[in-house]
Design an enzyme around this catalytic site. Sequence first.
Site, PDB file in Angstrom:
ATOM      1  N   LEU A  69      -9.472   1.443   0.450  1.00  0.00           N
ATOM      2  CA  LEU A  69      -8.763   0.608   1.421  1.00  0.00           C
ATOM      3  C   LEU A  69      -7.372   1.143   1.696  1.00  0.00           C
ATOM      4  CD1 LEU A  69      -9.685  -2.925   0.046  1.00  0.00           C
ATOM      5  CD2 LEU A  69     -10.483  -1.917   2.173  1.00  0.00           C
ATOM      6  N   GLY A  70      -6.829   1.823   0.718  1.00  0.00           N
ATOM      7  CA  GLY A  70      -5.483   2.326   0.935  1.00  0.00           C
ATOM      8  C   GLY A  70      -4.844   2.781  -0.357  1.00  0.00           C
TER       9      GLY A  70
ATOM     10  N   GLY B  54      -1.685   2.105  -2.504  1.00  0.00           N
ATOM     11  CA  GLY B  54      -0.569   1.183  -2.696  1.00  0.00           C
ATOM     12  C   GLY B  54       0.478   1.794  -3.589  1.00  0.00           C
ATOM     13  N   GLY B  55       1.421   1.004  -3.926  1.00  0.00           N
ATOM     14  CA  GLY B  55       2.536   1.491  -4.715  1.00  0.00           C
ATOM     15  C   GLY B  55       2.136   1.999  -6.082  1.00  0.00           C
ATOM     16  N   PHE B  56       1.139   1.412  -6.651  1.00  0.00           N
ATOM     17  CA  PHE B  56       0.832   1.745  -8.038  1.00  0.00           C
ATOM     18  C   PHE B  56      -0.522   2.411  -8.191  1.00  0.00           C
ATOM     19  CE2 PHE B  56       3.609  -1.908  -7.794  1.00  0.00           C
ATOM     20  CZ  PHE B  56       4.679  -1.483  -8.561  1.00  0.00           C
ATOM     21  N   GLY B  57      -1.127   2.774  -7.069  1.00  0.00           N
ATOM     22  CA  GLY B  57      -2.410   3.454  -7.146  1.00  0.00           C
ATOM     23  C   GLY B  57      -3.274   3.112  -5.952  1.00  0.00           C
TER      24      GLY B  57
ATOM     25  N   VAL C 242      -6.481   1.568  -3.765  1.00  0.00           N
ATOM     26  CA  VAL C 242      -7.195   0.302  -3.739  1.00  0.00           C
ATOM     27  C   VAL C 242      -8.561   0.516  -3.098  1.00  0.00           C
ATOM     28  CG1 VAL C 242      -7.107  -2.098  -2.996  1.00  0.00           C
ATOM     29  CG2 VAL C 242      -4.992  -0.880  -3.461  1.00  0.00           C
TER      30      VAL C 242
ATOM     31  N   LYS D 212      -7.767  -2.340  -7.753  1.00  0.00           N
ATOM     32  CA  LYS D 212      -6.612  -1.456  -7.751  1.00  0.00           C
ATOM     33  C   LYS D 212      -6.724  -0.545  -8.965  1.00  0.00           C
ATOM     34  CE  LYS D 212      -2.667  -1.861  -5.970  1.00  0.00           C
ATOM     35  NZ  LYS D 212      -1.402  -2.241  -5.411  1.00  0.00           N
TER      36      LYS D 212
ATOM     37  N   ASP E 288       9.179  -5.474  -4.893  1.00  0.00           N
ATOM     38  CA  ASP E 288       8.664  -4.574  -3.855  1.00  0.00           C
ATOM     39  C   ASP E 288       8.006  -5.382  -2.736  1.00  0.00           C
ATOM     40  OD1 ASP E 288       8.218  -2.221  -2.546  1.00  0.00           O
ATOM     41  OD2 ASP E 288       6.497  -1.614  -3.752  1.00  0.00           O
TER      42      ASP E 288
END
Length: 825
Positions: free
Chosen positions: A513-514, A516-519, A521, A535, A632
């Site tokens: 899906l994308g 993100g900041g921490f990994g 998804v 995630k 964030d």
Amino acid sequence: MEIFGCIFTISFVFLFLSQNVFSSTVDSIRSPQSLSDGGTLISQGGSFELGFFTPGNSNNRYVGIWYKNILVQTVVWVANPCNPINGSSGLLTINGTGNLVLLDHNKSVVWSTNSSKQAKKPIVQLLDSGNLVLRDEEDVNSETMYLWQSFDYPSDKLLPNMKLGWDLKSGLKRRLSAWKNWDDPCPGDFTAGVVFDPQLHTFPEILLLKGATKFYRTGPWNGLRFSGAPELRTNPLYGYDFVYTEDEVYYTYDLKNKSVISILVMNQTTSLRERLTWIEEVKVWRTYSSLPRDDCDKYGVCGANANCIINDNPICKCLKGFKPKSQEKWNSMDWSEGCVRSSPLNCLEKDKDGFIKFSGLKVPDTTRSWVNKSMNLKECRAKCLSDCSCTAYTNSDITGQGSGCVIWYDDLIDVRQFSDAGQDLFIRMSRSELGKTNDNIKIRVVVPVAVVGGVSGMFLLGYFIWRRCLKDRTDRNETSSKNGSQEEDMELPLFNLPTIATATENFSVDNKLGEGGFGSVYRGKLEDGKQIAVKRLSISSGQGEKELKNEVKLIVKLQHRNLVKLLGCCIQEEEKLLVYEYMPNKSLDSFIFDQNQGKLLEWSKRFKIICGIARGLQYLHQDSRLRVIHRDLKASNILLDSEMNPKISDFGLARIFGGDQIEGKTNRIIGTYGYMAPEYAFDGLFSIKSDVFSFGVLVLEIVTGKKSRGFHHENHGLTLVGHAWTLHKEGSSFGLFDQHLRESHHNLKQVLRCIHVGLLCVQKSPMDRPDTSTVVVMLGSESELPQPKQPGYFTEIVSAKGDNSPMKAEFSSTNDMSITMLEAR
Ligand SMILES: *[C@@H]1O[C@H](CO)[C@@H](O)[C@H](O)[C@H]1NC(C)=O
Ligand SMILES: *[C@@H]1O[C@H](CO)[C@@H](O)[C@H](O)[C@H]1NC(C)=O
Ligand SMILES: *[C@@H]1O[C@H](CO)[C@@H](O)[C@H](O)[C@H]1NC(C)=O
Ligand SMILES: *[C@@H]1O[C@H](CO)[C@@H](O)[C@H](O)[C@H]1NC(C)=O
Ligand SMILES: *[C@@H]1O[C@H](CO)[C@@H](O)[C@H](O)[C@H]1NC(C)=O
Ligand SMILES: *[C@@H]1O[C@H](CO)[C@@H](O)[C@H](O)[C@H]1NC(C)=O
Ligand SMILES: *[C@@H]1O[C@H](CO)[C@@H](O)[C@H](O)[C@H]1NC(C)=O
């Protein structure tokens, strides 16, 4: 009320030193003055008025006190609620022995005060608190000197600083009673008061009754709030207290802003106890909160030894270790018979019983309880074990580490579960119940799927995690049987890796899906068809597995309509996966920054989204147990459900990756350019106010449809924030409004208000920014807002692309990517 002045049968010299506009009025009666129908007393500050009135469609006359300055007549106290006067011949006076008496047409006493002491110079005075007091004029004006006061005999409304409860020395019980109906102030059968038995030392609580039937319990006071009233939290409107001493037991509250008017009312018609707040702009009483709130608040709805869980279907569940008394009735949702023990207690045999700890509960009805405020939890447990009729115990005060002891006898009644409040309760169990497995943690054996992309270790890894989970479970059982109580968590749902691998088709690119900041998804679908988002944490958190699990356990408990729900996790040294509910409409940035999609999100929806984000943030900052700072907050972290309700995601992750999570200074900056408050970006200082800054930026983005980051390229070095400030100063804020929305229906005042609130949130100094509960109030009301000063980031200071950026170290090329950076100072 048609009252134009004060008619006194006997004139007198009136000394009134106050220079305010009420100086032509009187607030008191001295002997031998009297007040006849048509005359009124007005308190010195002009807040309250006392006189004769006729409620609703009645023809009767009553003596009462009402707010002087409120358009809608609101009677807060009635002297003679059940003995009305026929006609306008009523007379209020002080009689020969110093009592205030209400006389009818033939001078017989309809109502009177009953002071046991006689004053030399009695005076009856209406105070600005709304309290009518009888005292000796020669005594100093102090509360202990009152010979009688109306606050001791409440009607249906609890005013600020009134006490709801008992005076144990005089035996006076102050309770609230609803009016019979709008026309008749005589008490109906809906009442509220403190109940307990001082002789038996039962634990006091507040009960709402219908007649003699229990209707709603607040639960006992646990040092922070009533056990069953999670809504009682620090708030901008009022402060509250519960006093429980040898002499007195009562609840009281006080308004934080004296010019705000707010009261508690018992309403016979709706059977609700409401907190109403007067909204002067629109001249109405608005409901701020009301009780009972939901089905689980209905007294004893699930019967004995059961737990009411509002989000479950059906809402009633037997407490662990108990089973329905009649399975048949239970199945047909008749819970009245409640639950009974699965295995009987063995009280007489030594060490045969133990306790299971339940968390997040509203503790049971305290009619059959006993409390000692100086015992500790260990003594409490021993006391309970030594008494065969004791069924549960816990701390009487949960402040800090907890203190005091309360124990319950016999059946446990009216228990409910809170996801983010409530308290611990240790329920007695037969030893045979203690060793049983924890059925909250489901371990499924899934046949591992073929592994693609050369990740050949996947099968082995999955197997390893599965084994590990089994081992966890065994450990858990061993501990429980060892200490005789299951102190283990039941709160962390664990998923196993094969399940998730199957659900996401081995983290296939198609399901991604994308980033993100921490990994990354991934979308996934569980065996039962439920959609999830997974995630896959990519960066090392620097925390051990246990700490990480603890952290996740805390995040799981954060549940709010405007937060993405964390369903569980799968954590093992190599793989750290967080499993969330799936949000079909992706994130806010995919709408507001896109010309075509943006048109789908008309203003009313945007406004709803702004308010939802504010409420979610308020929950994180103030209402949840943890006080979470997001660190964030940005458009790509706001997900939208199928009805376009906003849900904040990635909250709590800063706790995992930032280590320190209370306010303070950090070496590790987590955040995103364009959203970070100046003190955070430059000095690493974060607080709830740095989140408020990000929220302000987000609001401006939602209104303008422009990204904060990169905005300066087209606008002469001004940031989005600077641009908004410039237009606001020129009085042309509307120029900020997203061009694509201008033609469609919108509420101009609301748009401008959002911009204004946005600017207040991005003030340079954290002190100048409102906190989130104030933001929520500001967005929801029409009251005047303070003027913003020049905000932080007026012009571009940090060049996002320039090589001289002090933060370029780990800056990612992905747009709006969160940065996680060490040593930012
Ligand atoms: C009230 O007074 C009026 C006349 O003054 C009389 O007609 C009526 O019967 C009285 N009502 C009661 C309940 O006494
Ligand atoms: C004054 O009123 C009180 C209360 O009704 C009563 O007990 C007392 O006897 C009255 N005194 C006189 C002198 O009437
Ligand atoms: C005066 O009051 C008494 C009761 O105290 C009542 O019996 C009587 O009828 C009243 N008199 C009149 C004229 O209403
Ligand atoms: C005083 O009067 C109230 C009713 O107004 C009553 O409930 C209370 O018991 C009385 N107290 C005494 C000491 O007589
Ligand atoms: C108190 O409330 C009034 C009216 O809502 C408002 O004008 C005033 O600014 C408030 N004062 C404080 C200190 O919040
Ligand atoms: C009770 O609730 C009804 C319905 O909301 C309302 O009309 C009425 O004014 C309320 N009564 C009081 C005393 O607040
Ligand atoms: C409460 O517990 C303390 C400490 O154990 C004890 O000294 C005290 O007597 C107890 N009070 C009552 C009322 O039982």
